[in-house]
Design a protein around this motif. Structure first.
Motif, mmCIF file in Angstrom:
data_model
loop_
_atom_site.group_PDB
_atom_site.id
_atom_site.type_symbol
_atom_site.label_atom_id
_atom_site.label_comp_id
_atom_site.label_asym_id
_atom_site.label_seq_id
_atom_site.Cartn_x
_atom_site.Cartn_y
_atom_site.Cartn_z
ATOM 1 N N MET A 35 0.858 -1.186 0.000
ATOM 2 C CA MET A 35 0.000 0.000 0.000
ATOM 3 C C MET A 35 0.892 1.233 0.000
ATOM 4 O O MET A 35 1.882 1.292 0.729
ATOM 5 C CB MET A 35 -0.872 0.032 1.250
ATOM 6 C CG MET A 35 -1.844 -1.110 1.374
ATOM 7 S SD MET A 35 -3.215 -1.014 0.243
ATOM 8 C CE MET A 35 -4.229 0.212 1.022
ATOM 9 N N SER A 36 0.535 2.204 -0.813
ATOM 10 C CA SER A 36 1.225 3.492 -0.767
ATOM 11 C C SER A 36 0.232 4.558 -1.181
ATOM 12 O O SER A 36 -0.775 4.271 -1.822
ATOM 13 C CB SER A 36 2.455 3.494 -1.682
ATOM 14 O OG SER A 36 2.078 3.301 -3.020
ATOM 15 N N THR A 37 0.503 5.776 -0.796
ATOM 16 C CA THR A 37 -0.388 6.882 -1.127
ATOM 17 C C THR A 37 0.449 8.061 -1.575
ATOM 18 O O THR A 37 1.601 8.207 -1.172
ATOM 19 C CB THR A 37 -1.264 7.275 0.083
ATOM 20 O OG1 THR A 37 -2.116 8.344 -0.325
ATOM 21 C CG2 THR A 37 -0.441 7.719 1.271
ATOM 22 N N GLU A 38 -0.143 8.875 -2.403
ATOM 23 C CA GLU A 38 0.529 10.099 -2.836
ATOM 24 C C GLU A 38 0.244 11.252 -1.876
ATOM 25 O O GLU A 38 0.751 12.345 -2.052
ATOM 26 C CB GLU A 38 0.093 10.455 -4.262
ATOM 27 C CG GLU A 38 0.571 9.439 -5.296
ATOM 28 C CD GLU A 38 2.065 9.152 -5.235
ATOM 29 O OE1 GLU A 38 2.867 10.098 -5.150
ATOM 30 O OE2 GLU A 38 2.426 7.964 -5.238
ATOM 31 N N VAL A 39 -0.578 10.997 -0.850
ATOM 32 C CA VAL A 39 -0.857 12.015 0.159
ATOM 33 C C VAL A 39 0.447 12.322 0.881
ATOM 34 O O VAL A 39 1.138 11.431 1.359
ATOM 35 C CB VAL A 39 -1.907 11.507 1.180
ATOM 36 C CG1 VAL A 39 -2.056 12.495 2.329
ATOM 37 C CG2 VAL A 39 -3.230 11.249 0.492
ATOM 38 N N LYS A 40 0.826 13.599 0.899
ATOM 39 C CA LYS A 40 2.045 13.996 1.596
ATOM 40 C C LYS A 40 1.658 14.826 2.809
ATOM 41 O O LYS A 40 0.851 15.742 2.718
ATOM 42 C CB LYS A 40 2.963 14.812 0.686
ATOM 43 C CG LYS A 40 3.694 14.014 -0.363
ATOM 44 C CD LYS A 40 4.698 13.059 0.208
ATOM 45 C CE LYS A 40 5.989 13.743 0.567
ATOM 46 N NZ LYS A 40 7.006 12.850 1.076
ATOM 47 N N MET A 41 2.223 14.453 3.942
ATOM 48 C CA MET A 41 2.012 15.192 5.175
ATOM 49 C C MET A 41 3.369 15.367 5.832
ATOM 50 O O MET A 41 4.284 14.582 5.589
ATOM 51 C CB MET A 41 1.069 14.412 6.099
ATOM 52 C CG MET A 41 -0.306 14.188 5.500
ATOM 53 S SD MET A 41 -1.336 13.146 6.537
ATOM 54 C CE MET A 41 -1.768 14.279 7.831
ATOM 55 N N PRO A 42 3.523 16.368 6.671
ATOM 56 C CA PRO A 42 4.792 16.487 7.395
ATOM 57 C C PRO A 42 5.008 15.244 8.251
ATOM 58 O O PRO A 42 4.115 14.817 8.977
ATOM 59 C CB PRO A 42 4.596 17.725 8.281
ATOM 60 C CG PRO A 42 3.410 18.436 7.730
ATOM 61 C CD PRO A 42 2.580 17.424 7.002
ATOM 62 N N VAL A 43 6.168 14.651 8.110
ATOM 63 C CA VAL A 43 6.468 13.418 8.831
ATOM 64 C C VAL A 43 7.710 13.635 9.674
ATOM 65 O O VAL A 43 8.752 14.027 9.161
ATOM 66 C CB VAL A 43 6.711 12.244 7.847
ATOM 67 C CG1 VAL A 43 7.062 10.977 8.595
ATOM 68 C CG2 VAL A 43 5.511 12.030 6.951
ATOM 69 N N GLY A 44 7.595 13.393 10.962
ATOM 70 C CA GLY A 44 8.746 13.460 11.844
ATOM 71 C C GLY A 44 9.273 12.061 12.071
ATOM 72 O O GLY A 44 8.505 11.101 12.107
ATOM 73 N N GLY A 45 10.561 11.921 12.179
ATOM 74 C CA GLY A 45 11.140 10.606 12.413
ATOM 75 C C GLY A 45 10.961 10.154 13.846
ATOM 76 O O GLY A 45 10.745 10.945 14.754
ATOM 77 N N MET A 46 11.025 8.848 14.026
ATOM 78 C CA MET A 46 10.919 8.262 15.367
ATOM 79 C C MET A 46 12.257 8.412 16.083
ATOM 80 O O MET A 46 13.304 8.463 15.464
ATOM 81 C CB MET A 46 10.566 6.778 15.259
ATOM 82 C CG MET A 46 9.221 6.521 14.606
ATOM 83 S SD MET A 46 8.833 4.757 14.496
ATOM 84 C CE MET A 46 9.817 4.274 13.082
#
Length: 156
Positions: A35-46
């Motif tokens: 599964m993958s999406t083209e929706v981009k959101m700000p992502v912070g690393g763990m």
């Protein structure tokens, strides 16, 4: 919030706002099942403190693999899932993941992956620290294929 309460609250808010329950749809399913999406959101690393591997997880995996191999005679291999980590936590996360792989019981055969499930480039992730973009998924699949191809005759 208590474990699970955040998810319940989110789902109730989606119902009240008449929003789709899940971001992914059938169109986000690749031929191989990823599964993958083209929706981009700000992502912070763990951070490395989020690593929760333990010997019980390892024993559970071993029991599951033994059951699968007993019923199907198919060898079980395992590769760590790729996750986004803060650059300063990457070395600690790789160490924790390597220690987990060292606990992996037979009959599971870990796939030797130099990344050890750790990525630090937020551009490779779409909407969370576990969801890679389509391009990153293709690259990861190619890398795993390159690792597995010479190893396949060795798997017993």
């Amino acid at each position: 919030m208590r474990p699970g309460l955040h998810n319940i609250t989110t789902m109730l808010a989606k119902l009240v706002a008449r929003r789709p329950m899940y971001r992914y749809g059938i169109e986000d399913l690749a031929e191989g099942g990823a599964m993958s999406t083209e929706v981009k959101m700000p992502v912070g690393g763990m951070g490395a403190e989020l690593m929760v591997w333990n010997s019980e997880s390892s024993r559970w995996m071993g029991r599951l693999a033994s059951s699968i191999e007993k019923d199907s005679k198919i060898p079980t291999v395992y590769i760590l899932p790729l996750g986004l980590f803060q650059p300063e936590a990457a070395d600690a996360a790789r160490t924790a993941n390597g220690e987990f792989l060292a606990l992996t019981p037979p009959p599971i055969q870990p796939i030797p992956d130099s990344a050890l499930g750790v990525a630090t480039n937020p551009e490779d992730f779409s909407d969370s620290a576990q969801h890679v973009t389509e391009e990153a998924r293709k690259e990861r699949t190619s890398t795993i294929g390159g690792i597995l191809k010479p190893a396949l005759p060795k798997l017993k």
